[in-house]
Enzyme design. Sequence first.
Site, PDB file in Angstrom:
ATOM      1  N   ASN A 191     -10.316  -3.162   1.942  1.00 50.04           N
ATOM      2  CA  ASN A 191      -9.922  -3.196   0.534  1.00 50.04           C
ATOM      3  C   ASN A 191     -11.151  -3.006  -0.338  1.00 50.04           C
ATOM      4  OD1 ASN A 191      -7.147  -3.730   0.969  1.00 50.04           O
ATOM      5  ND2 ASN A 191      -7.521  -5.926   1.151  1.00 50.04           N
ATOM      6  N   HIS A 206       0.828  -1.216   0.000  1.00 46.50           N
ATOM      7  CA  HIS A 206       0.000   0.000   0.000  1.00 46.50           C
ATOM      8  C   HIS A 206       0.864   1.269   0.000  1.00 46.50           C
ATOM      9  CE1 HIS A 206      -3.768  -2.234   0.641  1.00 46.50           C
ATOM     10  NE2 HIS A 206      -3.051  -2.997   1.449  1.00 46.50           N
TER      11      HIS A 206
END
Length: 694
Positions: free
Chosen positions: A185, A113
């Site tokens: 997510n 990320h």
Amino acid sequence: MSKNENNIPQVPGVPGVEPAPLEEPTSPRPPLPPKADQSGPETVTPTGAKTGAPKTSNAQQGEYLTTAHGVRLGNSEETLKAGSRGPLLLQDHHFREKISHFDHERIPERVVHARGSGAHGTFRSYGTASKISQAGLFAKDKETPVFVRFSTVLGFRGSGDLARDTRGFATKFYTDEGNWDLVGNNMPVFFIQDPIKFPDVVHAAKPQPDREIPQAQSAHDTFWDFVSLHTEAQHHTLWNMSDRGIPRSFRMMEGFGVHTFRLIAEGGKTVLVKFHWKPRLGVHSVTWEEAQLVNGTDPDFHRRDLADAIEAGAFPQWELGVQVFEDTEDQMFQGIDLLDPTKFVPEELAPVEPVGIMTLDKNPTNFFAETEQVAFNPGNLVPGIDVTNDPLLQGRLFSYLDTQITRLGGPNWNQLPINRAHAPINDMLRDGMHQSAVHGGVAPYRPNSLDGGNPFETPADAHPFIDYPESVSASVKERKRPQTFDDHFSQLRMFWLSLSEVEREHTAQAYAFELGKCWDENIRARQLRHLASIDPDLGRNVATMLGLPEPEPSVKPADDIKPSAAITQVGKTWPTEGRQIGIVVGPDVDVAALKNLIIAVDESDMVPLVIAPTGGEVGDGIVAQRTYLTARSIEFDAVLVASNAAPSDDAHHGFDGKAAAAGPEGLDPRVALLLQEVWRQAKALVPGDRATMC
């Protein structure tokens, strides 16, 4: 959008709060304020006290250049030397301070990320969740500040936004009871069931360690070697290979909490829930051709789209919803193990019940201080919200806390302005790197009498955090997972059967592209057997594209599987706010008609972008935002042709390679290419007089 002096909508992307003068300014003045669309973190102290100071108090101050210690400087153009041609002097404290700080400006990026974008906003509760959770943020009409960070998973900080990948959707709620982080997510399942495999899946998916390629892609041998051997990863991989892996925008992307959480109501009654974010604009993706064009022509596409939408006033919104399940001892629901993070519950079996709406309405003032330094932790919970025994969630409770200590330079990362709670903090934690609180007293321990007994443990009637007293059945210590985690293919078939025909074509093409990038044929053949277990046609079609024999399934495809209508993106109608409309004009455009067209697009809450032969003014205050040289199909959701676009003087492939495109005589070849791409990408294309009548 705002208007200029000619009443023409001002498109987003303005770099500063006021236009830059042609000459360098020389009259001292204070720092300029942030733009209207920007906001910084709330001004609270490291211990949660509201200061009442403006948010700009965290920014630079004063009219004059100073050192980091506040000493005004009269020269920052030359170093201190022994003569104009002599050596630099060690005495030059200003140079040493400046270059030393520069040498240490970078911090370790996130292992996963790393590539992210963020925005500030507000969550407003509907009050419906107050029946199942005592968390204060769920009270009716309660408004809670939030900061959201969207991200890709695999790529480095400088990678492209439209890699085929999972997207992170992490939300920090600054509640009156402390920070709650919902770290999810854009897909409801994960690659692994046990956290001990997390380093394995990341090592496999990251660039191969010998050459460190490919960047931000799963299209390589090590990833497919792992997922073809570790079949619990097949479900998440299928979502990645679908159009969900290349979203049109963060604004048009669902979010999922992935895990099952426990909510605790007043009186102690509990339910299990799964969290969902539902975008008001719907769920949309791009084609693979668009994704590849984006990464080459505008790798900041998603970041720019989010910031521009907020600046234009098209504030993105998501409804937060929950699927609610009875908190039974086995924690199962209609044969689905709620503790298995590789499974999801179809909405037909458990509808998503809306509990509030989130609106993002401010861009960060400083990307590094906010988007890069924000730190999330699934263990940041508030009273009324608790975790379950989902093994992956349990592992994340440790890992997220641990990684911030390395990335942000010590244990006091929670004192950075973007991470500070908006609630009183009295934690007895002391010292450490970058400690910015100045704690009082002499007794940071319990019990004590020297500090009057403070801090006191919270009594039950003062709303403390609740560690739910869950029963733990008699068991043995072992490295083993439950049998209910063993089915790795039934939900994959459900997902596949839920897709429309065009979505299935895209998914098969994605598998063929990714596997076609693998060098080892045995890895391809192994993965094809799993595709045949999802659906024989999928395995056969991908094998054909790879030039390999039709595979035998590794397990027999599941029977009697019902599709879920919530999975497909096709066949629904959604709002168009914030969509970007390209308007092609030539030198002979009717300026009055063009102005009316621009205003009509703006009044429909969309963004008009004029595409002209060259930059500069088209007429009557209308300025070209794009030219035939700079425009490409990927940044437009629709294209209107407002006038003839004859070849301009620079329509030569020596000046612009796009000018070599084939097209009809009398049309600039770059415009021809633009229209051809828009047509292939199935976007709206409005020609000639119909555009001026819109």
